[in-house]
Scaffold this motif. Structure first.
Motif, mmCIF file in Angstrom:
data_model
loop_
_atom_site.group_PDB
_atom_site.id
_atom_site.type_symbol
_atom_site.label_atom_id
_atom_site.label_comp_id
_atom_site.label_asym_id
_atom_site.label_seq_id
_atom_site.Cartn_x
_atom_site.Cartn_y
_atom_site.Cartn_z
ATOM 1 N N GLY A 11 0.969 -1.080 0.104
ATOM 2 C CA GLY A 11 0.044 -0.060 0.044
ATOM 3 C C GLY A 11 0.856 1.272 0.103
ATOM 4 O O GLY A 11 1.606 1.610 1.149
ATOM 5 N N LYS A 37 -1.312 -1.151 -5.547
ATOM 6 C CA LYS A 37 -2.128 -1.740 -6.203
ATOM 7 C C LYS A 37 -2.662 -0.663 -7.657
ATOM 8 O O LYS A 37 -2.696 -1.296 -8.729
ATOM 9 C CB LYS A 37 -3.512 -2.137 -5.433
ATOM 10 C CG LYS A 37 -4.245 -3.008 -6.323
ATOM 11 C CD LYS A 37 -5.370 -3.480 -5.295
ATOM 12 C CE LYS A 37 -6.185 -2.551 -4.520
ATOM 13 N NZ LYS A 37 -7.187 -2.810 -3.881
ATOM 14 N N SER A 38 -2.970 0.515 -7.344
ATOM 15 C CA SER A 38 -3.503 1.444 -8.144
ATOM 16 C C SER A 38 -2.421 1.980 -9.235
ATOM 17 O O SER A 38 -1.391 2.068 -8.728
ATOM 18 C CB SER A 38 -4.300 2.596 -7.605
ATOM 19 O OG SER A 38 -3.355 3.320 -7.032
ATOM 20 N N VAL A 134 -0.947 -7.628 -3.981
ATOM 21 C CA VAL A 134 -0.381 -8.867 -3.252
ATOM 22 C C VAL A 134 -1.317 -9.903 -3.271
ATOM 23 O O VAL A 134 -2.749 -9.627 -3.008
ATOM 24 C CB VAL A 134 -0.136 -8.407 -1.790
ATOM 25 C CG1 VAL A 134 0.094 -9.702 -0.888
ATOM 26 C CG2 VAL A 134 0.836 -7.428 -1.640
ATOM 27 N N TRP A 236 -20.630 16.709 5.315
ATOM 28 C CA TRP A 236 -19.591 17.536 5.297
ATOM 29 C C TRP A 236 -19.753 18.261 3.881
ATOM 30 O O TRP A 236 -20.240 17.660 2.896
ATOM 31 C CB TRP A 236 -18.122 16.796 5.635
ATOM 32 C CG TRP A 236 -17.845 16.025 4.302
ATOM 33 C CD1 TRP A 236 -16.928 16.272 3.182
ATOM 34 C CD2 TRP A 236 -17.525 14.477 4.234
ATOM 35 N NE1 TRP A 236 -16.691 15.358 2.381
ATOM 36 C CE2 TRP A 236 -17.004 14.054 3.237
ATOM 37 C CE3 TRP A 236 -18.006 13.707 5.157
ATOM 38 C CZ2 TRP A 236 -17.026 12.738 2.601
ATOM 39 C CZ3 TRP A 236 -17.939 12.417 4.888
ATOM 40 C CH2 TRP A 236 -17.377 11.983 3.740
HETATM 41 C C1 LIG Z 1 -16.125 8.601 5.153
HETATM 42 C C2 LIG Z 1 -14.916 8.864 5.631
HETATM 43 C C3 LIG Z 1 -14.298 10.339 5.657
HETATM 44 C C4 LIG Z 1 -13.077 10.591 6.250
HETATM 45 N N1 LIG Z 1 -12.743 11.728 6.304
HETATM 46 C C5 LIG Z 1 -11.552 12.196 6.767
HETATM 47 C C6 LIG Z 1 -11.074 13.448 7.102
HETATM 48 O O1 LIG Z 1 -11.803 14.327 6.947
HETATM 49 N N2 LIG Z 1 -9.780 13.682 7.477
HETATM 50 C C7 LIG Z 1 -8.987 12.568 7.908
HETATM 51 O O2 LIG Z 1 -7.975 12.774 8.231
HETATM 52 N N3 LIG Z 1 -9.515 11.242 7.545
HETATM 53 C C8 LIG Z 1 -10.552 11.070 7.119
HETATM 54 N N4 LIG Z 1 -10.888 9.650 6.765
HETATM 55 C C9 LIG Z 1 -9.866 8.841 7.127
HETATM 56 C C10 LIG Z 1 -9.009 8.656 5.979
HETATM 57 O O3 LIG Z 1 -9.590 8.384 4.690
HETATM 58 C C11 LIG Z 1 -7.978 7.559 6.146
HETATM 59 O O4 LIG Z 1 -7.614 7.732 7.568
HETATM 60 C C12 LIG Z 1 -6.873 7.376 5.166
HETATM 61 O O5 LIG Z 1 -7.239 7.370 3.786
HETATM 62 C C13 LIG Z 1 -5.903 6.269 5.373
HETATM 63 O O6 LIG Z 1 -4.826 6.298 4.628
HETATM 64 P P1 LIG Z 1 -3.950 4.931 4.453
HETATM 65 O O7 LIG Z 1 -3.045 5.236 3.659
HETATM 66 O O8 LIG Z 1 -3.679 4.080 5.661
HETATM 67 O O9 LIG Z 1 -5.025 3.863 3.596
HETATM 68 P P2 LIG Z 1 -5.703 4.191 2.106
HETATM 69 O O10 LIG Z 1 -5.653 5.795 1.792
HETATM 70 O O11 LIG Z 1 -7.054 3.407 2.004
HETATM 71 O O12 LIG Z 1 -4.563 3.594 1.082
HETATM 72 C C14 LIG Z 1 -4.544 2.458 0.980
HETATM 73 C C15 LIG Z 1 -3.518 1.930 -0.221
HETATM 74 O O13 LIG Z 1 -3.312 0.583 -0.275
HETATM 75 C C16 LIG Z 1 -3.446 0.142 -1.577
HETATM 76 N N5 LIG Z 1 -3.862 -1.380 -1.657
HETATM 77 C C17 LIG Z 1 -4.893 -2.001 -1.073
HETATM 78 N N6 LIG Z 1 -4.784 -3.302 -0.722
HETATM 79 C C18 LIG Z 1 -3.648 -3.582 -1.874
HETATM 80 C C19 LIG Z 1 -2.972 -4.795 -2.022
HETATM 81 N N7 LIG Z 1 -3.463 -6.030 -1.934
HETATM 82 N N8 LIG Z 1 -1.866 -4.647 -2.766
HETATM 83 C C20 LIG Z 1 -1.211 -3.579 -2.931
HETATM 84 N N9 LIG Z 1 -1.890 -2.320 -2.682
HETATM 85 C C21 LIG Z 1 -2.988 -2.311 -2.001
HETATM 86 C C22 LIG Z 1 -4.613 0.928 -2.175
HETATM 87 O O14 LIG Z 1 -4.681 1.055 -3.663
HETATM 88 C C23 LIG Z 1 -4.501 2.100 -1.598
HETATM 89 O O15 LIG Z 1 -3.629 3.131 -2.355
HETATM 90 C C24 LIG Z 1 -12.218 9.534 6.412
HETATM 91 C C25 LIG Z 1 -12.588 8.064 6.206
HETATM 92 C C26 LIG Z 1 -14.084 8.015 5.792
HETATM 93 C C27 LIG Z 1 -14.198 6.555 5.391
#
Ligand SMILES: Cc1cc2nc3c(=O)[nH]c(=O)nc-3n(C[C@H](O)[C@H](O)[C@H](O)COP(=O)(O)OP(=O)(O)OC[C@H]3O[C@@H](n4cnc5c(N)ncnc54)[C@H](O)[C@@H]3O)c2cc1C
Length: 511
Positions: A11, A37-38, A134, A236
């Motif tokens: 990720g 992935k993307s 993966v 929002w």
């Molecule tokens: C409705 C909603 C509103 C939100 N609003 C806010 C906000 O206003 N402010 C805030 O701070 N947070 C907010 N959040 C939370 C925020 O969206 C997340 O905390 C943040 O996107 C997490 O980032 P991340 O990198 O952990 O995961 P993600 O952004 O989900 O990224 C995961 C990455 O992993 C990749 N991936 C997944 N599976 C695989 C695989 N098997 N192999 C390879 N790659 C893979 C995906 O392609 C993606 O690029 C909100 C969440 C929701 C649900």
């Protein structure tokens, strides 16, 4: 031949790229692979930062230049309340800052931000496989992890001393190890989309037709995260650089049901337009096609955050609730702590104690944060008076604890987890108590038919919050206001026939 890495990060979005960047910058000799992935990032969700998340972006990742040029500086958090759809938006009760806010926070186009952070990781020497997925994962302990990856059309196997799971809600490691748990006591769902042509809340039309509404607020409302508040739900409006607006709805399944409509985008828009400020903002808005998303059961966690040769960062470790935009806070805590512990491990230190303590404190933090801020909050979200109490207390405590710590506890700003340990736990106890009481008072008000009676004709303009003694003043005001609503609650009489009309499209009996 099987390629061997010290660290494989699955990720490559904000959490994965940040952790890869921090570790590789610290120890350039590490062989770090990021698997994403993307082909390119979409706009995702999670576009508004809090002060803690912004501190991570500006002071740990040093992204001020990108944030200043390519994103929007957030003009605080604003909440709007109403009684009936036909009320004028100018009468909606408002809570928000009077002036621009004091500490940085941002409105983010995630498709740009995540690419920039990933590029930083590549610039310090991380390797990227993309688009790559993966397929299989064998977690055999530190030095014995095996990952099967599909890159383009070929399948490769790599070995990794450590695996970092940054796959967001996919949470491949937590699910594989059966550590993933939905947070059943917080059954919230969300729908969101990006819109064009939303009304400019500081625009000429508002100034000409409603100067009495525009004049008193000296901050720019348009650049705030504007929240539309209802019973069991909130919506929002987040402006994005270039003119689009992110629009979303989060609701508690126990209290609210989204009315039917021709498609999800229309249902989202028509529901938010039952709120007078939503109607003003969205009356001419057009939903951007193919950018409408829905997710149910948002809240979940993993019962362990780090194990022998693996760690979870960002949403892969858990997610609570987006009300106060704290997703990036959890990204900061998990990425930074994983970075500190692995940094020690890669120079040969025994990390078993650090790791056990982190696992324990993370669980404490997650559950205290939930119970003290979000548990049953959707009962009182739609009542301006109760949310005023919560606003003073939640935000006051947040600035004394997490924000103060992020700014002053350099270089360990994020590894001392707030709402955990003895002091955090004590704050948590008080917060749990007022949060539970506000939910109980809301239920009483619903029964008495007094829910939301202060939702019109009031503006609570607050000076900007900052860490330190000023925030204790907010806490004291919050405590006084809590006492006032407790006194009122003692004298209200339940009426069996009344249900709230505030912000409900389908009246569901409160459970
Ligand atoms: C409705 C909603 C509103 C939100 N609003 C806010 C906000 O206003 N402010 C805030 O701070 N947070 C907010 N959040 C939370 C925020 O969206 C997340 O905390 C943040 O996107 C997490 O980032 P991340 O990198 O952990 O995961 P993600 O952004 O989900 O990224 C995961 C990455 O992993 C990749 N991936 C997944 N599976 C695989 C695989 N098997 N192999 C390879 N790659 C893979 C995906 O392609 C993606 O690029 C909100 C969440 C929701 C649900």
């Amino acid at each position: 031949m099987q390629a061997a890495y010290d660290l494989v990060v699955i990720g490559g979005a904000i959490a994965g790229a940040s952790t890869a960047f921090l570790l590789k910058r610290q120890t350039p000799s590490l062989r770090v692979l990021v698997i994403e992935k993307s082909e390119q990032f979409d706009r995702k969700v999670g576009e508004s930062t809090s002060e803690v998340g912004a501190c991570f972006l500006t002071r740990v990742l040093n992204l001020s230049n990108h944030l200043g040029h390519e994103q929007i500086t957030k003009s605080g958090l604003r909440m709007w309340f109403y009684q009936h759809s036909h009320d004028s938006y100018t009468r909606c009760a408002e809570i928000g800052p009077k002036h621009q806010t004091r500490l940085p926070a941002f409105q983010l186009d995630r498709s740009k931000l995540d690419e920039v952070v990933l590029q930083k990781a590549l610039n310090v020497g991380c390797e990227l496989w993309r688009p790559a997925k993966v397929l299989d994962l064998e977690l055999g302990g530190e030095g014995n992890n095996r990952i099967e990856v599909k890159l383009n059309d070929e399948t490769h196997t790599v070995s990794a001393r450590w695996v970092i799971d940054a796959t967001g809600r996919n949470a491949v490691v937590a699910r594989k190890l059966k550590l993933f748990r939905p947070l059943d006591t917080h059954p919230i769902n969300a729908i969101w989309a990006r819109f064009r042509k939303t009304t400019d809340l500081d625009g000429p039309e508002i100034w000409e037709t409603a100067p009495g509404f525009a004049e008193p607020c000296w901050a720019m409302r348009q650049w705030a995260t504007n929240h539309l508040m209802g019973y069991g739900w909130w919506g929002w409006l987040i402006p994005l650089k270039g003119g689009d607006c992110s629009v979303g709805l989060v609701y508690d399944q126990r209290l609210f049901e989204l009315p039917p409509g021709p498609n999800l985008g229309e249902r989202l828009k028509s529901h938010l337009m039952t709120h007078p400020l939503g109607k003003k903002a969205l009356c001419d808005a057009e939903c951007i096609e193919k950018d409408v998303h829905a997710r149910s059961n948002l809240a979940y966690y993993s019962t362990q955050t780090m194990g022998d040769g693996w760690a979870l960062v960002g949403d892969a470790a858990g997610f609570l609730d987006p009300l106060y935009s704290q997703g990036f806070d959890f990204i900061s805590y998990t990425c930074y702590t994983a970075f500190e512990i692995l940094r020690d491990r890669f120079v040969g230190k025994d990390i078993s104690q650090e790791r056990d303590q982190y696992n324990r404190l993370y669980q404490e933090q997650f559950h205290t944060w939930f119970e003290s801020i979000y548990k049953d909050k959707y009962y009182y979200l739609g009542d301006a008076e109760l949310m005023t109490v919560a606003f003073y207390l939640d935000i006051g405590a947040y600035f004394i604890g997490p924000v103060g710590q992020a700014y002053s506890n350099h270089p360990h700003r994020y590894s001392a987890l707030p709402y955990a340990g003895p002091i955090g736990g004590l704050f948590g106890k008080v917060m749990r108590c007022y949060n539970a009481r506000l939910a109980a008072i809301a239920k009483r008000r619903i029964a008495a038919g007094t829910y939301g009676v202060h939702n019109l004709d009031s503006r609570l303009f607050l000076p900007g919050f900052i860490p330190g003694p000023a925030s204790f003043r907010f806490l004291l005001t919050g405590l006084r206001k809590w006492l006032e609503v407790e006194c009122k609650a003692r004298f209200s009489r339940p009426r069996s026939d009344s249900l709230p009309s505030i912000g409900q499209a389908t009246p569901l009996a409160p459970s």
